[in-house]
Write a protein that holds these residues in place. Structure first.
Motif, PDB file in Angstrom:
ATOM      1  N   GLY A 131      10.057  49.321  28.822  1.00  0.00           N
ATOM      2  CA  GLY A 131       9.085  50.261  29.356  1.00  0.00           C
ATOM      3  C   GLY A 131       8.520  49.778  30.677  1.00  0.00           C
ATOM      4  O   GLY A 131       8.633  48.592  31.021  1.00  0.00           O
ATOM      5  N   VAL A 132       7.933  50.706  31.413  1.00  0.00           N
ATOM      6  CA  VAL A 132       7.334  50.393  32.719  1.00  0.00           C
ATOM      7  C   VAL A 132       5.953  51.044  32.800  1.00  0.00           C
ATOM      8  O   VAL A 132       5.808  52.226  32.479  1.00  0.00           O
ATOM      9  N   ALA A 133       4.969  50.246  33.216  1.00  0.00           N
ATOM     10  CA  ALA A 133       3.646  50.813  33.515  1.00  0.00           C
ATOM     11  C   ALA A 133       3.310  50.492  34.963  1.00  0.00           C
ATOM     12  O   ALA A 133       3.564  49.373  35.429  1.00  0.00           O
ATOM     13  N   VAL A 134       2.779  51.471  35.667  1.00  0.00           N
ATOM     14  CA  VAL A 134       2.324  51.260  37.052  1.00  0.00           C
ATOM     15  C   VAL A 134       0.859  51.676  37.148  1.00  0.00           C
ATOM     16  O   VAL A 134       0.506  52.785  36.723  1.00  0.00           O
ATOM     17  N   ASN A 135       0.027  50.760  37.624  1.00  0.00           N
ATOM     18  CA  ASN A 135      -1.390  51.048  37.895  1.00  0.00           C
ATOM     19  C   ASN A 135      -1.796  50.137  39.044  1.00  0.00           C
ATOM     20  O   ASN A 135      -1.371  48.984  39.088  1.00  0.00           O
TER      21      ASN A 135
END
Ligand code: SAM
Length: 287
Positions: A156-160
């Motif tokens: 998975g990938v999270a961008v913030n």
């Protein structure tokens, strides 16, 4: 604010303001992005970085905080999946997402910190620019939820964005100075006009509350300390400069496109350093 107050504010913001179409396929929220042709290629390449870290195919891709899937590059993440499960706290976001991907999507009003899905349901997971809208104490839970719902062998990938990062702090310094100067100038003008400008427009309290969506940001140390111990995280770069920096420095007459090509090459060369110290990290988790 009570813990649920930020969520209500964020939901109201996206339902009433953020996902309002300002022209065909373009939302009010896009004002936070640099949409000028000079930056387009760079921004598109950064969007496509996400896909590198997702399983290329599968049955379900979770898009947690999908919004309307506003950029064409976003569509590529699930092109070889059977379904893209769009989960969002805003019903308007999901209505707009449905217009884009129709039957390819499954649409669920849900909170990323309390996902209504069973363990290991998804082959891949993305969550872009969403977790920062939660009260800080719920960020670890949101990452745990993304990880819980991921299949073993999946990723998975999270961008913030970071709230503080060494590289972007220096890059953005002249912009901050300009902002302070403009504020002072505005205050002076209001004073000279006898305070008239301050009350101009008479903005209601409700309107003022929906001016921007609540967000809580920090640096990479906080993420590693509070999330990294429970969810195995890898921090790489998504984009090392923010929209204000693009608008400030990048112009066609200054060879902007070439500058951004060089910047992209630099990010490819130092993805871990610029992931921690640039404006936006790409946080990868594998199970
Ligand atoms: C900045 S937008 C990003 C949308 C999309 N991921 C993108 O990158 O264009 C944030 C989205 O997250 C949604 N959101 C905010 N808080 C949420 C929460 N607690 N659970 C699920 N979605 C949330 C908002 O409604 C909005 O659609």
């Amino acid at each position: 604010m009570t813990p649920s107050a930020p969520k209500s504010q964020v939901r109201a913001f996206y339902d009433q303001v953020g996902w309002k179409e300002v022209s065909a396929g373009l939302y009010q929220n896009a004002k936070y992005e640099d949409l000028r042709p000079v930056s387009r290629e760079y921004i598109e390449k950064c969007h496509l970085r996400v896909k590198r870290y997702l399983p290329p195919q599968g049955k379900y891709l979770l898009d947690a905080g999908s919004g309307p899937i506003q950029y064409p590059a976003y569509l590529t993440y699930s092109e070889d999946y059977q379904y893209r499960v769009c989960a969002d706290i805003s019903i308007v976001a999901l209505q707009e997402a449905r217009k884009r991907i129709g039957e390819h999507g499954l649409y669920v009003v849900a909170d990323v910190a309390n996902l209504p899905f069973k363990d290991e349901a998804f082959d891949g997971v993305v969550s872009l620019h969403t977790i920062h809208h939660l009260p800080r104490e719920e960020h670890p839970k949101a990452y745990r939820e993304l990880y819980r719902t991921l299949k073993p062998g999946g990723s998975g990938v999270a961008v913030n964005g970071w709230g503080w990062a060494r590289f972007s702090r220096w890059v953005n310094l002249p912009i901050r100075v300009r902002k302070i100067f403009r504020r002072l100038r505005g205050a002076l003008v209001r004073r000279l006009r006898g305070g008239q400008a301050a009350s101009k427009g008479g903005r209601s309290q409700a309107q003022a509350q929906l001016k921007v969506a609540y967000a809580d940001k920090y640096d990479y140390r906080w993420l590693l300390e509070h999330v990294g111990k429970e969810v195995p995280l890898e921090i790489r770069v998504w984009r090392s400069v923010n929209t204000s920096a693009l608008r400030f420095y990048i112009h066609p007459w200054l060879g902007g496109r070439g500058v951004l090509r060089a910047l992209f090459a630099l990010e490819e060369r130092f993805p871990r350093f610029l992931g921690k110290h640039g404006a936006y990290p790409l946080v990868v988790f594998r199970k």
